[in-house]
Scaffold this motif. Structure first.
Motif, short mmCIF file in Angstrom:
data_model
loop_
_atom_site.label_atom_id
_atom_site.label_comp_id
_atom_site.label_asym_id
_atom_site.label_seq_id
_atom_site.Cartn_x
_atom_site.Cartn_y
_atom_site.Cartn_z
N PHE A 212 0.87 -1.18 0.00
CA PHE A 212 0.00 0.00 0.00
C PHE A 212 0.91 1.23 0.00
O PHE A 212 1.36 1.67 1.06
N PRO A 213 1.22 1.79 -1.18
CA PRO A 213 2.15 2.93 -1.24
C PRO A 213 1.50 4.21 -0.74
O PRO A 213 0.28 4.39 -0.81
N CYS A 214 2.34 5.09 -0.21
CA CYS A 214 1.84 6.39 0.26
C CYS A 214 1.58 7.32 -0.92
O CYS A 214 2.21 7.21 -1.99
N GLY A 215 0.66 8.24 -0.72
CA GLY A 215 0.41 9.27 -1.71
C GLY A 215 -0.59 8.89 -2.77
O GLY A 215 -0.65 9.53 -3.82
N GLY A 216 -1.38 7.86 -2.56
CA GLY A 216 -2.37 7.48 -3.57
C GLY A 216 -3.45 6.64 -2.97
O GLY A 216 -3.72 6.67 -1.77
N ALA A 217 -4.10 5.84 -3.84
CA ALA A 217 -5.20 4.99 -3.38
C ALA A 217 -5.12 3.62 -4.02
O ALA A 217 -6.13 2.97 -4.21
N SER A 218 -3.92 3.16 -4.35
CA SER A 218 -3.75 1.90 -5.05
C SER A 218 -3.24 0.83 -4.10
O SER A 218 -2.50 1.10 -3.15
#
Length: 866
Positions: free
Chosen positions: A263-269
């Protein structure tokens, strides 16, 4: 009076009967876990005190109040893992968290300890404890909560801003987020909460199924399992951005699998990766917002939250809010790389899968589901991996379906014959997903032209023909899947010429008859030859039978060291990344090398330093250890003399050096019996070098670091870089040589007689002195040089004073040891470290003293050299 007696008798009989029933109920309760809910008016979790432990026994676990969650060992195949289980029903158990899935399975003799420093597993009796997790501050108690969270409490509220340590798969530690104690206002109708990282997180409502811990104002959470998820998050748990979930290897195997959910930071993916690849195999593709947490609510809602309070649902599941059923939800990255949401209905004792990410009907569309040089096909709706033509599965035991060539394909660069005489192309229809692997594209009219184009291209190993386009491919092939609606033909270049067309039927019949007749004649001839050979063996060569057996043994046993190329060692050691230890002349790495019919874990010593020094070290070790073959001498398996590279391959000693054990804290040192056995084994190895080896050897660097311990606790002498050979006529005489060794272990005659580069008279008695220092360090668990620095007094002098004052108990640092055994080791050590070399015993006598074959004389009271 008679009536009174009858009433008393009836009262006692009833009391006895009730006690029998209660005892039976308690016994049955201790044998199984209660699945029914407890009284909701008592929501306090049972506290786990420091010093508590569990074993691999089925009834040994730390269980939550309702009995639905348990922390402890759980069995899988041939061993046990440590983790948290959810008991849905008496026949359904789900593992929701695994501690250290990178570790190998523990044996049935393992036990788990909760200490104020951390959580430790002791794999077997007298083994060294393995840390699962370490705390940064002192723990006071722990609880297995009914939301599936195992929490550890500390008594100092000032530790709230501190961090706890978790032991990662790589062996390093990482910081865990601190938490705040649950509020004391929790009741059966209220909610408990915690604040983590400045964000208010709601915890499950208190009920018969989900209880909260009533804590005092002095309690603070210093560690909790929710901060270190493995493959699952539970209701009221969240995954911070930048964190991962790692799949298990299978439904019944919770070791590390082959997929990662990030779950990467800065998005919703949500991005799905293969464990051994940096390329993503699936991306949810969601965008917008700066989300920080992936949350699973206690109502089964899976959503993202941002620091500004925004929320975004990512699943299609809509829970039924009208139902009164108590549900437990979990979201798990399964072994097939699908992130699934499960709902467990506790009253009904049932489980239902309610959502999938990604939601795809064809599992083969998951690009990373199969390994290299394989393709995916659906069999009755389930994904199966198959190798492309000319390839076979690399390892049947592996969870990844990687395939390798059955027959090596030669390079066609320098071929004198045509490519068709050396290779042939084999077809595979309806394979999709490999188009993005092409390195070249041709517009051709027919599939035959595409096949020939790849056949005559030395860089091409496969080709895909679709819509008059020929796509040239290199190995490895990935992401292939069988799709009957995909009108493609894939060609694989394989070794060997194409077989000729079918011959006429009559000619085939003639060939079959000829083959049968030839086979019959061949079998008859071989029967006669074998009979003649057996007769000749028994009647003519009987006297040579013993020599024949010896020659046969020499052919089958791999006794001599073998040569390895530098490239073999580089690949086998994974680019020399796993360091086992470092020394003055080189660094030791772990490697997995093909030796004989199997792959063997070995230790590779890579020599460094100036060119001449590295060559001298290499020549010394090869010349000396190559002559030694003994149970207590580390075995030389091979070497590499490739350009400037000098490497030596030894058997791998899994428990490291003796120094790793004797200088540990008291609770982690080996038992006295094991330490004495290691000292005896080391003495036998040194005695072999001095007296039993083909050429007598002085080691010159005996110290705990050069005594290595095998997995079965066998001790072996290692590191012969400073050793010297004695001539045949020298026997036990001295040899003139430059003094060598490690400070604190060098004999006094070497330190006294050597100045600069002058030579000294060195005999095998120098090894005896060094061995004596090792014995004294083993007794005291202190290094000689450290004692000198602290007390300005040598370890030898300190031991001699304690021996003279009859106060040997001061030396053992609280260890339990029999007085006669301690006195014997002290006397042997003092005899070996005498200043006069001639007064020291030979190693043969030392071995006999340790074995009890001869008495140990009283050491002299003369002072020792500082």
């Amino acid at each position: 009076m008679l009536l009174t007696n009858r009433l008393l008798l009836l009262f006692f009989f009833r009391a006895f009967w009730m006690k029998t029933i209660v005892d039976e109920v308690q016994a049955q309760a201790s044998k199984s876990i209660t699945y029914s809910a407890l009284n909701p008016n008592n929501p306090v979790e049972p506290a786990i005190t420091v010093g508590s432990s569990v074993t691999t026994d089925d009834n040994s676990s730390w269980i939550s109040s309702s009995g639905h969650f348990a922390f402890g060992f759980y069995g899988e195949s041939d061993g046990f893992f440590v983790g948290i289980q959810l008991f849905v029903s008496p026949i359904e158990t789900v593992v929701v968290w695994t501690a250290r899935p990178d570790l190998k399975r523990f044996s049935k003799d393992a036990f788990l300890n909760f200490t104020d420093e951390g959580i430790f597993v002791t794999p077997e009796k007298e083994a060294v404890a393995i840390p699962l997790f370490k705390f940064s501050s002192k723990a006071t108690s722990a609880n297995m909560l009914d939301n599936g969270n195992f929490v550890v409490f500390g008594s100092d509220i000032s530790n709230i801003s501190g961090t706890s340590e978790v032991v990662l798969a790589t062996g390093v530690t990482a910081a865990a987020k601190p938490g705040v104690a649950y509020g004391s206002s929790c009741s059966s109708s209220s909610r408990c909460s915690s604040t983590v990282g400045g964000t208010y997180k709601s915890i499950r409502s208190c009920s018969a199924y989900t209880r909260c811990r009533a804590s005092t104002s002095s309690d603070s959470i210093i560690w909790r399992s929710f901060d270190f998820p493995s493959d699952t998050i539970l209701g009221d748990q969240y995954l911070p951005c930048g964190s991962n979930l790692t799949s298990s290897a299978g439904e019944k195997d919770h070791s590390i699998g082959k997929y990662i959910l990030n779950f990467p930071c800065g998005g919703a993916s949500l991005i799905f990766y293969g464990l051994k690849s940096s390329r993503d195999v699936w991306d949810t593709g969601a965008s917008g917002g700066d989300y920080n947490y992936l949350n699973l609510g206690d109502d089964g809602r899976l959503y993202l939250t941002s620091s500004g309070g925004n929320e975004k649902d990512i699943s299609d599941y809509k829970p039924n809010k009208n139902t009164s059923d108590v549900m437990i939800y979990r979201a798990t990255l399964d072994s097939d790389n699908i992130f699934r949401l499960y709902a467990h209905n506790l009253p009904d004792k049932s489980t239902k899968m309610v959502n999938e990410i990604p939601n795809i009907r064809d599992s083969c569309q998951n690009k990373g589901i199969c390994g290299v040089n394989s393709y995916c096909m659906l069999v009755y709706g389930n994904a199966e991996c198959k190798c492309v033509p000319g390839f076979e599965i690399m390892s049947r035991d592996s969870q990844v379906t990687d395939c390798r060539r059955i027959k090596t394909v030669p390079s066609c660069v320098n071929l004198t014959n045509s490519a068709a005489a050396v290779f042939h192309m084999e077809e595979l229809n309806n394979i999709a997903g490999m188009e993005n692997l092409a390195y070249g594209e041709l517009s051709l009219a027919s599939r035959e032209e595409c096949s020939n184009a790849c056949l005559n291209d030395c860089n091409c190993y496969a080709a895909s023909f679709i819509d008059q386009k020929c796509l040239k491919l290199k190995l490895p092939l990935t992401s292939g899947r069988k799709d009957d609606n995909h009108p493609s033909v894939t060609f694989m270049k394989l070794a060997g010429a194409q077989s000729d067309p079918a011959e006429p039927k009559t000619r085939r019949e003639v060939c079959i008859v000829a083959i049968i007749l030839s086979a019959a004649a061949t079998i008859s001839i071989w029967i006669v030859v074998i009979a003649a050979f057996i007769g000749a063996y028994w009647f003519l060569f009987r006297k040579f039978r013993e020599e024949w057996r010896k020659w046969e043994l020499a052919l089958t046993e791999e006794i001599a060291p073998r040569y390895f190329s530098y490239e073999e060692l580089r690949k086998g050691s994974n680019e020399f990344k796993q360091v086992l230890g470092k020394g003055g002349y080189g660094t030791v790495f772990r490697a997995d090398l093909p030796i004989g019919d199997s792959t063997v874990a070995v230790a590779v010593k890579k020599l460094h330093g100036a060119e001449m020094e590295g060559e001298r070290e290499f020549q010394a070790e090869m010349r000396l250890i190559g002559r030694a073959y003994h149970a207590n001498i580390v075995r030389l398996l091979g070497f590499c003399h490739d350009g400037p590279s000098r490497l030596i391959i030894y058997e791998l000693m899994l428990r490291g050096s003796f120094a790793n054990h004797i200088f540990e804290s008291r609770g982690r040192r080996p038992s006295w019996e094991r330490r004495a056995a290691i000292l005896l084994a080391a003495a036998r190895g040194i005695h072999y070098l001095h007296c039993e080896c083909e050429t007598k050897i002085i080691h010159r660097d005996i110290k705990p670091e050069n005594i290595l311990i095998a997995e079965d606790w066998t001790a072996k002498i290692a590191d012969f870089g400073l050793a010297k050979l004695l001539n045949k006529n020298q026997m036990r005489a001295a040899t003139r040589t430059l003094a060598a060794g490690t400070e604190g272990y060098v004999a006094p005659e070497c330190e006294r007689e050597v100045a600069g580069s002058e030579e000294a008279q060195v005999s095998e008695k120098a090894d005896v002195y060094s061995y004596g220092i090792v014995v004294l360090e083993t007794i005291c668990s202190k290094r000689n040089r450290e004692v000198k620095e602290l007390r300005k007094l040598s370890l030898c002098e300190m031991v001699r004073e304690s021996y003279a004052a009859n106060e040997l108990w001061k030396l053992v640092d609280g260890d339990e040891v029999a007085a006669p055994e301690l006195e014997k080791l002290v006397k042997i050590g003092l005899l070996c470290v005498q200043e006069d070399p001639n007064a020291r015993p030979v190693m043969e006598d030392v071995v006999m003293m340790l074995e009890g074959d001869i008495d140990v004389p009283t050491p002299p009271s003369a002072p020792f050299s500082l």
